[in-house]
Structure formats: C-alpha cells, structure tokens
Write a protein that holds these residues in place. Structure first.
Motif, PDB file in Angstrom:
ATOM      1  N   LEU A   1      34.685  50.197  61.255  1.00  0.00           N
ATOM      2  CA  LEU A   1      35.450  49.327  60.278  1.00  0.00           C
ATOM      3  C   LEU A   1      35.910  47.978  61.092  1.00  0.00           C
ATOM      4  N   ASN A   2      35.712  46.803  60.301  1.00  0.00           N
ATOM      5  CA  ASN A   2      36.312  45.577  60.870  1.00  0.00           C
ATOM      6  C   ASN A   2      37.854  45.534  60.614  1.00  0.00           C
ATOM      7  N   ALA A   3      38.468  45.749  61.737  1.00  0.00           N
ATOM      8  CA  ALA A   3      39.844  45.607  61.609  1.00  0.00           C
ATOM      9  C   ALA A   3      40.644  44.453  61.313  1.00  0.00           C
ATOM     10  N   GLU A   4      39.833  43.431  61.257  1.00  0.00           N
ATOM     11  CA  GLU A   4      40.188  41.838  60.832  1.00  0.00           C
ATOM     12  C   GLU A   4      39.702  41.604  59.578  1.00  0.00           C
ATOM     13  N   GLY A   5      38.970  42.631  58.572  1.00  0.00           N
ATOM     14  CA  GLY A   5      38.521  42.164  57.657  1.00  0.00           C
ATOM     15  C   GLY A   5      39.142  42.133  56.324  1.00  0.00           C
ATOM     16  N   LEU A   6      38.398  42.282  55.124  1.00  0.00           N
ATOM     17  CA  LEU A   6      39.284  42.307  53.832  1.00  0.00           C
ATOM     18  C   LEU A   6      40.089  43.669  53.754  1.00  0.00           C
ATOM     19  N   TRP A   7      39.351  44.744  53.982  1.00  0.00           N
ATOM     20  CA  TRP A   7      40.362  46.164  54.118  1.00  0.00           C
ATOM     21  C   TRP A   7      41.532  45.961  54.780  1.00  0.00           C
ATOM     22  N   ALA A   8      41.841  45.096  55.634  1.00  0.00           N
ATOM     23  CA  ALA A   8      43.024  44.883  56.462  1.00  0.00           C
ATOM     24  C   ALA A   8      43.984  43.646  55.912  1.00  0.00           C
ATOM     25  N   ARG A   9      43.506  43.056  55.029  1.00  0.00           N
ATOM     26  CA  ARG A   9      44.033  41.852  54.540  1.00  0.00           C
ATOM     27  C   ARG A   9      44.480  41.780  53.074  1.00  0.00           C
ATOM     28  N   HIS A  10      43.878  42.606  52.010  1.00  0.00           N
ATOM     29  CA  HIS A  10      43.948  42.601  50.797  1.00  0.00           C
ATOM     30  C   HIS A  10      44.038  43.815  50.258  1.00  0.00           C
ATOM     31  N   ALA A  11      45.080  44.167  49.177  1.00  0.00           N
ATOM     32  CA  ALA A  11      45.201  45.465  48.680  1.00  0.00           C
ATOM     33  C   ALA A  11      44.066  45.991  47.822  1.00  0.00           C
ATOM     34  N   GLU A  12      43.255  44.967  47.185  1.00  0.00           N
ATOM     35  CA  GLU A  12      42.261  44.938  46.385  1.00  0.00           C
ATOM     36  C   GLU A  12      40.893  44.336  46.943  1.00  0.00           C
ATOM     37  N   ALA A  13      40.556  45.046  48.063  1.00  0.00           N
ATOM     38  CA  ALA A  13      39.274  44.552  48.840  1.00  0.00           C
ATOM     39  C   ALA A  13      38.152  44.704  47.967  1.00  0.00           C
ATOM     40  N   GLU A  14      37.930  45.588  47.133  1.00  0.00           N
ATOM     41  CA  GLU A  14      36.804  45.910  46.285  1.00  0.00           C
ATOM     42  C   GLU A  14      36.633  44.535  45.331  1.00  0.00           C
ATOM     43  N   LYS A  15      37.992  44.199  44.803  1.00  0.00           N
ATOM     44  CA  LYS A  15      37.987  43.128  44.031  1.00  0.00           C
ATOM     45  C   LYS A  15      37.455  41.698  44.624  1.00  0.00           C
ATOM     46  N   ALA A  16      38.087  41.688  45.843  1.00  0.00           N
ATOM     47  CA  ALA A  16      37.504  40.467  46.755  1.00  0.00           C
ATOM     48  C   ALA A  16      36.396  40.430  46.978  1.00  0.00           C
ATOM     49  N   LEU A  17      35.745  41.433  47.374  1.00  0.00           N
ATOM     50  CA  LEU A  17      34.382  41.697  47.682  1.00  0.00           C
ATOM     51  C   LEU A  17      33.374  41.183  46.591  1.00  0.00           C
ATOM     52  N   ALA A  18      33.895  41.688  45.094  1.00  0.00           N
ATOM     53  CA  ALA A  18      32.812  41.370  44.144  1.00  0.00           C
ATOM     54  C   ALA A  18      32.896  39.929  43.769  1.00  0.00           C
ATOM     55  N   GLU A  19      34.086  39.294  44.052  1.00  0.00           N
ATOM     56  CA  GLU A  19      34.238  37.825  43.766  1.00  0.00           C
ATOM     57  C   GLU A  19      33.381  37.185  44.826  1.00  0.00           C
ATOM     58  N   VAL A  20      33.293  37.473  46.054  1.00  0.00           N
ATOM     59  CA  VAL A  20      32.244  37.012  46.872  1.00  0.00           C
ATOM     60  C   VAL A  20      30.939  37.131  46.352  1.00  0.00           C
ATOM     61  N   ALA A  21      30.459  38.317  46.043  1.00  0.00           N
ATOM     62  CA  ALA A  21      29.149  38.468  45.709  1.00  0.00           C
ATOM     63  C   ALA A  21      29.109  37.385  44.291  1.00  0.00           C
ATOM     64  N   ALA A  22      29.904  37.466  43.535  1.00  0.00           N
ATOM     65  CA  ALA A  22      29.483  36.844  42.441  1.00  0.00           C
ATOM     66  C   ALA A  22      29.351  35.369  42.668  1.00  0.00           C
ATOM     67  N   ARG A  23      30.358  34.737  43.797  1.00  0.00           N
ATOM     68  CA  ARG A  23      30.003  33.354  43.968  1.00  0.00           C
ATOM     69  C   ARG A  23      28.724  33.043  44.629  1.00  0.00           C
ATOM     70  N   ALA A  24      28.356  34.108  45.748  1.00  0.00           N
ATOM     71  CA  ALA A  24      27.163  34.042  46.242  1.00  0.00           C
ATOM     72  C   ALA A  24      25.941  33.897  45.342  1.00  0.00           C
ATOM     73  N   ALA A  25      25.897  34.718  44.228  1.00  0.00           N
ATOM     74  CA  ALA A  25      24.918  34.558  43.260  1.00  0.00           C
ATOM     75  C   ALA A  25      24.723  33.005  42.765  1.00  0.00           C
ATOM     76  N   VAL A  26      25.795  32.332  42.781  1.00  0.00           N
ATOM     77  CA  VAL A  26      25.619  31.103  42.047  1.00  0.00           C
ATOM     78  C   VAL A  26      25.425  29.953  43.303  1.00  0.00           C
ATOM     79  N   ASP A  27      26.249  30.030  44.382  1.00  0.00           N
ATOM     80  CA  ASP A  27      26.046  29.116  45.551  1.00  0.00           C
ATOM     81  C   ASP A  27      26.643  29.852  46.915  1.00  0.00           C
ATOM     82  N   PRO A  28      25.780  30.206  47.709  1.00  0.00           N
ATOM     83  CA  PRO A  28      26.319  31.114  48.889  1.00  0.00           C
ATOM     84  C   PRO A  28      27.195  30.164  49.739  1.00  0.00           C
ATOM     85  N   ALA A  29      27.208  28.989  49.784  1.00  0.00           N
ATOM     86  CA  ALA A  29      27.992  28.129  50.663  1.00  0.00           C
ATOM     87  C   ALA A  29      29.620  28.203  50.108  1.00  0.00           C
ATOM     88  N   ASP A  30      29.578  28.393  48.793  1.00  0.00           N
ATOM     89  CA  ASP A  30      31.016  28.584  47.843  1.00  0.00           C
ATOM     90  C   ASP A  30      31.458  29.874  48.236  1.00  0.00           C
TER      91      ASP A  30
END
Length: 377
Positions: A77-106
């Motif tokens: 596990l990345n101790a400096e990743g989203l699981w260590a920074r956000h209580a709703e890491a799954e939601k944050a990851l879903a947002e990253v994936a949704a943005r990547a589908a439109v614009d990976p740079a975003d």
C-alpha cells in the motif's frame, strides 16, 4: 568488462539490453510443472508467488492488498496515497477515473490536488489494519523524503515489510542547505528498525551494492517502467531492465561473498509487459517482480482500468501520466494464477512462470536464475 560502443568522437556508451533482446534457452531436461516451486522468502515472510505490487492507488487498496496476500503475493500500500489522505478514497478514485475518460491531463491535475491534502495518521492506520485483519502480510511504501516522519505511524499500525521507494534512490543523497531535516541516512534508518526494508529503485551495480550495504533486505531495480511512465521523457533517465538486473544480481553475489553469507533479494520493477518478460526477469537474476500495470485491468483494481504510478501526483514535475489499460476480463486470481482465456501472456502470469521453469528443467527460482539466455541482436 561491459561492451562499450562509440557514439561519437571521444564519447562512448555501454551497450545494455531490455527483455525483448533476450530469449530463454531450453536445456536438456524438462520436468512437470507440478514439481516446480515459485515460492520465495523475504526475511521471516514466505510467499508462494514472487510478487510485490507496485505501490500505486490505481492497483492497491486495502481490499486488493489483502486479496494479493491471499493469492500468495505481497500487496504494498502507498502510505502517501489517497487511502492515507481522504476518508472517501474510493470516491476520489472514481473522480480521477471519470476525468481521465475525458482528459487524462485533467486527471493528473486532479491527482495533484488530491495529494495536496495532508497524510492523516488515523486514515493510514485504518487502511493498514484492514489488511492485517484479512490475515495478509502488511506492507507499505514511503518515499525517502517522508520515511522518517511516517515510519512511526506505520510501525504502530503493524507494518511488517517497509518499502522505501523513489524513482531513483541512492545511499549517498546530497541535500541542499535549505533542508530542514537533511537527507535520509538509509543505513542508520534501516538499523533502527526491526522489520525488513526493501529499497530502490536502482539501475546499476554500484548503487545496488551501496544499498545492500545499508542493510536492506531487498533492492528494487527499476522505477516501474510502463505505458504510463514518463521518466525517460521528463528526465532523460532510462533503465534497460535486463542489463540492470544482471548487474544487480552480480552485486548480490559479490555482497554475499563480502559478508560471508548475507543474501539480499533483487526485485524487478518495470519493463515487463507479459508473463514471458516476468520469466526473463527471474532468469536475469530477480528473486521477485513488482507488478502494477499488469494488474490494473483486473476486475477489483481500484483505478477502474486506468493506471498511473505514484509520481503522477508530484506537485511540480509528474513523471507518469494516466493511461487506460486493456480490461483483463478476469479478477486478480485469473490474472495471477489463471486460468488464462487467451494466448497474449497477460493472464495466469505465474502459471506461465511455472511452465517456463518446468520446460527448462528448473525446480525453484534460485535454480532458474542460472538458465541459459541468448541475445537476438
């Protein structure tokens, strides 16, 4: 002596090889794959698969770390990743994936924003305790810059294997005058711990030897080269993995002689696209492989089929993009131990390793490191 190639008047370079340049040579003996063992042991911890996961949120959540452990590998596990920074890491990851589908740079910009939040020890502890509760060996990755401050939390949470990993890591880092704490003294740091430390990445004999002398239990060779990695484009630094592994294995052998028997494990990280590349990595001297992109298409992957490395979130100089990976049409069990549904070499990765070992007559990983190799060019 390594072959030198003249690249211009007064300047030469070392010839190096990647896995595509090599083939494994069959021997006169074969054996049944049921008589082959892919097990390896890091300090007191035995694993049936020679696997560590690349520590990226795209692949490793507390759930997938536990599942990899159940299958016989080590989830990191990345101790400096989203699981260590956000209580709703799954939601944050879903947002990253949704943005990547439109614009990976975003999506990279969103990762940078998410990683601007501080690491919260309570969240990190909770994530690691979920892995422990599942009965898996608990492993976490920290960067050299944050190892000192995060390790007490990791130890209190029951971390059993610590991975200190950066793009390029050395035992002789020179800090600037403005460094508040100064550079990490890796030898003193490792000596202060009672758990095995795996450190890297490295790409040459000398650095591998230096890290072994710090007391590391394992040395990571490479920096997770994959379709998403842009270290070569951003920094001009590359690691031809076949040669880097052979050199690190030579350092391991010389260090074994130097110490009268202390064995340091070599872990290959990057440059492997298929199960055949994994077999070649072991043949070049690796004791285990660190996989990321190969697992990102599994059904459970938290990145939802998108892959990036931890360096994608660097606040000023990302060295990874976010890339769509082919869907594996399988869960982690199918990817790691099969069965495979195609001949692409992207599923049943360690079943393929067993078969390669059996077809060349070797019964365990250390024996297979002696298999013959040929160069295509």
């Amino acid at each position: 002596m390594r072959e030198q190639v003249e690249i211009g008047r007064g300047r030469s370079a070392q010839r190096s090889y990647v896995f595509d340049d090599l083939d494994i040579v069959p021997s006169r003996r074969t054996r049944s794959s049921s008589a082959v063992s892919t097990a390896w042991q890091l300090d007191a911890y035995r694993f049936e698969l020679p696997l560590l996961t690349h520590p990226t949120d795209a692949v490793v959540s507390p759930v997938t770390a536990a599942r990899v452990g159940e299958l016989g590998g080590l989830g990191v596990l990345n101790a400096e990743g989203l699981w260590a920074r956000h209580a709703e890491a799954e939601k944050a990851l879903a947002e990253v994936a949704a943005r990547a589908a439109v614009d990976p740079a975003d999506a990279v910009a969103e990762l940078q924003r998410l990683h601007a939040a501080p690491v919260q020890p309570a969240l990190l502890t909770e994530a690691l305790e979920r892995v422990r509760a599942a009965g898996a060996t608990v492993a976490a990755r920290v960067s050299p810059q944050h190892a000192r401050e995060l390790t007490p939390t990791l130890l209190a949470a029951g971390v059993e294997v610590l991975v200190v990993q950066g793009t390029i890591i050395s035992a002789e880092h020179v800090g600037g005058e403005d460094g508040a704490e100064g550079p990490l003294d890796l030898e003193d740091f490792i000596d202060s711990l009672d758990i095995p430390v795996v450190a890297g990445g490295v790409g040459d004999y000398r650095t591998a030897m230096h890290l072994m002398r710090t007391g590391a239990a394992g040395v990571v060779v490479g920096y997770g080269q994959a379709a998403a990695t842009s270290t070569d484009s951003v920094l001009g630094i590359g690691v031809p993995m076949a040669t880097a592994l052979v050199d690190a294995a030579a350092a391991r052998r010389d260090y074994l002689d130097e110490t009268g028997g202390r064995y340091v494990h070599v872990v290959a990280d990057g440059g492997m696209d298929t199960s055949g590349d994994i077999a070649k990595a072991i043949a070049c001297g690796a004791d285990a492989v660190m996989l990321g992109e190969q697992l990102a298409g599994a059904e459970e992957a938290p990145g939802g089929g998108w892959y990036w490395t931890a360096s994608a979130a660097h606040p000023s100089l990302p060295r990874s993009g976010i890339t769509r990976v082919p869907t594996a049409a399988a869960d982690l069990g199918g990817v790691l131990t099969g069965p495979a549904r195609s001949g692409a070499g992207t599923a049943n990765l360690f079943g393929a390793l067993r078969r390669a070992m059996a077809k060349t007559g070797y019964s365990d990983l250390k024996e297979f490191q002696r298999v013959g190799l040929s160069v295509r060019r």
